[in-house]
Design a protein around this motif. Structure first.
Motif, PDB file in Angstrom:
ATOM      1  N   ALA A  14      61.799 -39.869 -18.399  1.00 26.38           N
ATOM      2  CA  ALA A  14      60.465 -39.200 -18.530  1.00 26.38           C
ATOM      3  C   ALA A  14      60.553 -37.894 -18.345  1.00 26.38           C
ATOM      4  CB  ALA A  14      59.396 -39.803 -17.788  1.00 26.38           C
ATOM      5  N   ALA A  15      61.309 -37.463 -17.110  1.00 23.37           N
ATOM      6  CA  ALA A  15      61.503 -36.099 -16.411  1.00 23.37           C
ATOM      7  C   ALA A  15      62.465 -35.476 -17.585  1.00 23.37           C
ATOM      8  CB  ALA A  15      62.297 -36.045 -15.315  1.00 23.37           C
ATOM      9  N   ALA A  16      63.562 -36.129 -18.283  1.00 23.12           N
ATOM     10  CA  ALA A  16      64.085 -35.586 -19.200  1.00 23.12           C
ATOM     11  C   ALA A  16      63.484 -35.026 -20.629  1.00 23.12           C
ATOM     12  CB  ALA A  16      65.347 -36.429 -19.713  1.00 23.12           C
ATOM     13  N   LEU A  17      62.566 -35.855 -20.998  1.00 21.16           N
ATOM     14  CA  LEU A  17      61.542 -35.647 -21.995  1.00 21.16           C
ATOM     15  C   LEU A  17      60.838 -34.554 -21.871  1.00 21.16           C
ATOM     16  CD1 LEU A  17      60.199 -36.980 -24.487  1.00 21.16           C
ATOM     17  CD2 LEU A  17      58.542 -38.008 -23.165  1.00 21.16           C
ATOM     18  N   LEU A  18      60.265 -34.520 -20.686  1.00 27.16           N
ATOM     19  CA  LEU A  18      59.260 -33.399 -20.130  1.00 27.16           C
ATOM     20  C   LEU A  18      59.756 -32.071 -20.000  1.00 27.16           C
ATOM     21  CD1 LEU A  18      57.224 -35.280 -17.502  1.00 27.16           C
ATOM     22  CD2 LEU A  18      56.398 -34.606 -19.788  1.00 27.16           C
ATOM     23  N   ALA A  19      61.308 -32.207 -19.475  1.00 24.45           N
ATOM     24  CA  ALA A  19      61.992 -30.797 -19.431  1.00 24.45           C
ATOM     25  C   ALA A  19      62.417 -30.464 -20.933  1.00 24.45           C
ATOM     26  CB  ALA A  19      63.362 -31.257 -19.010  1.00 24.45           C
ATOM     27  N   ARG A  20      62.438 -31.215 -21.753  1.00 28.01           N
ATOM     28  CA  ARG A  20      62.934 -30.732 -23.179  1.00 28.01           C
ATOM     29  C   ARG A  20      61.708 -30.258 -23.833  1.00 28.01           C
ATOM     30  NH1 ARG A  20      64.759 -35.459 -26.230  1.00 28.01           N
ATOM     31  NH2 ARG A  20      62.491 -35.431 -27.030  1.00 28.01           N
ATOM     32  N   ALA A  21      60.508 -30.679 -23.417  1.00 25.49           N
ATOM     33  CA  ALA A  21      59.066 -30.301 -24.057  1.00 25.49           C
ATOM     34  C   ALA A  21      58.662 -28.970 -23.130  1.00 25.49           C
ATOM     35  CB  ALA A  21      58.085 -31.190 -23.996  1.00 25.49           C
ATOM     36  N   GLY A  22      59.077 -28.738 -21.853  1.00 24.68           N
ATOM     37  CA  GLY A  22      58.654 -27.655 -21.161  1.00 24.68           C
ATOM     38  C   GLY A  22      57.411 -27.990 -20.381  1.00 24.68           C
ATOM     39  N   ALA A  23      57.111 -29.276 -20.055  1.00 28.86           N
ATOM     40  CA  ALA A  23      55.879 -29.848 -19.394  1.00 28.86           C
ATOM     41  C   ALA A  23      56.366 -30.407 -18.314  1.00 28.86           C
ATOM     42  CB  ALA A  23      55.231 -30.781 -20.530  1.00 28.86           C
ATOM     43  N   GLY A  24      55.007 -30.944 -17.448  1.00 27.80           N
ATOM     44  CA  GLY A  24      55.036 -31.987 -16.331  1.00 27.80           C
ATOM     45  C   GLY A  24      54.677 -31.388 -15.046  1.00 27.80           C
TER      46      GLY A  24
END
Length: 183
Positions: free
Chosen positions: A171-181
């Motif tokens: 999830a952290a990797a997904l959010l980092a790629r999207a610039g979110a979280g």
């Protein structure tokens, strides 16, 4: 014993037994015995097992979702907080997976009222994940939901915090790629 006390006792017994042993494995007579509620009162409060199962899931949904929302509410990293909360839940000694997926797995598209509660629970979880992802990143909710559900299923087979931690890293990797979280 009034109807409110009977309802509470019946729901307490139903939750413990349905979650530990399964809905189909537990009959109404067992619920009556475990709750100490007389048979006549049981059927007055819950005229059918479907009504008891539905009430059990509604009550569990309210408590489960409120606990998760509380854990996420003030977190600097709300999505990370979701997976930390899951890790703690998966580590509880009586953890047996998701009560809603368990019910669906047992009953399928059976009782419409039960299926409705399961669907509402999952929709509310998706909404919580959209909020956690943050403004402009609500579209990540479906992917986060898959990570939450996958971790929950894996943890049901192999209890402990590791499935939540692994899913949290994804999830952290997904959010980092999207610039979110993060807030």
């Amino acid at each position: 014993m009034d109807d409110d006390e009977a309802r509470t006792r019946l729901l307490d017994a139903a939750e413990a037994l349905f979650y530990a042993e399964g809905i189909q494995a537990v009959g109404m007579d067992r619920i009556r015995t475990e709750s100490g509620v007389p048979l006549k009162r049981l059927y007055k409060v819950f005229p059918a097992k479907e009504a008891l199962v539905t009430a059990y899931l509604v009550r569990r949904d309210l408590r489960w979702t409120a606990d998760l929302r509380g854990a996420v509410a003030e977190a600097a990293d709300p999505v990370g907080a979701v997976f930390e909360w899951l890790a703690a839940w998966f580590s509880e000694p009586d953890f047996r997976g998701c009560a809603f997926l368990n019910a669906y797995g047992e009953l399928g598209t059976g009782p419409a009222a039960v299926l409705d509660v399961v669907r509402r629970h999952k929709a509310e979880l998706r909404e919580l994940l959209a909020e956690a992802a943050g403004p402009g990143h609500e579209g990540l909710a479906d992917q986060l939901l898959i990570l939450v559900e996958g971790a929950t299923v894996v943890a049901a087979l192999d209890p402990g915090p590791d499935p939540a931690r692994r899913a949290g890293k994804a999830a952290a990797a997904l959010l980092a790629r999207a610039g979110a979280g993060t807030r």
